[in-house]
Design a protein around this motif. Structure first.
Motif: not given
Length: 54
Positions: A35-36, A39-40, A44-46
């Motif tokens: 997930l990181e 994100r990078r 959006d991880p959500d």
């Protein structure tokens, strides 16, 4: 169009190589790591479905 994020099968250490838009930011050893990386890469991880084959 190719997927911007590719997660490869586990390697001998249990990590998964992650490719994000032609760069390889590293290996994910947990869902949090993955997930990181997403994100990078600007996602959006959500909004990510980890079992989405697309």
């Amino acid at each position: 169009m190719a997927a911007p994020i590719v997660v490869y099968p586990p390697d001998e250490d249990g990590g998964r190589r992650v490719r994000a838009r032609c760069a390889i930011p590293g290996g994910a050893y947990s869902t949090g790591d993955l997930l990181e990386f997403l994100r990078r890469a600007g996602l959006d991880p959500d909004d990510v479905t980890l079992d989405d084959p697309g």
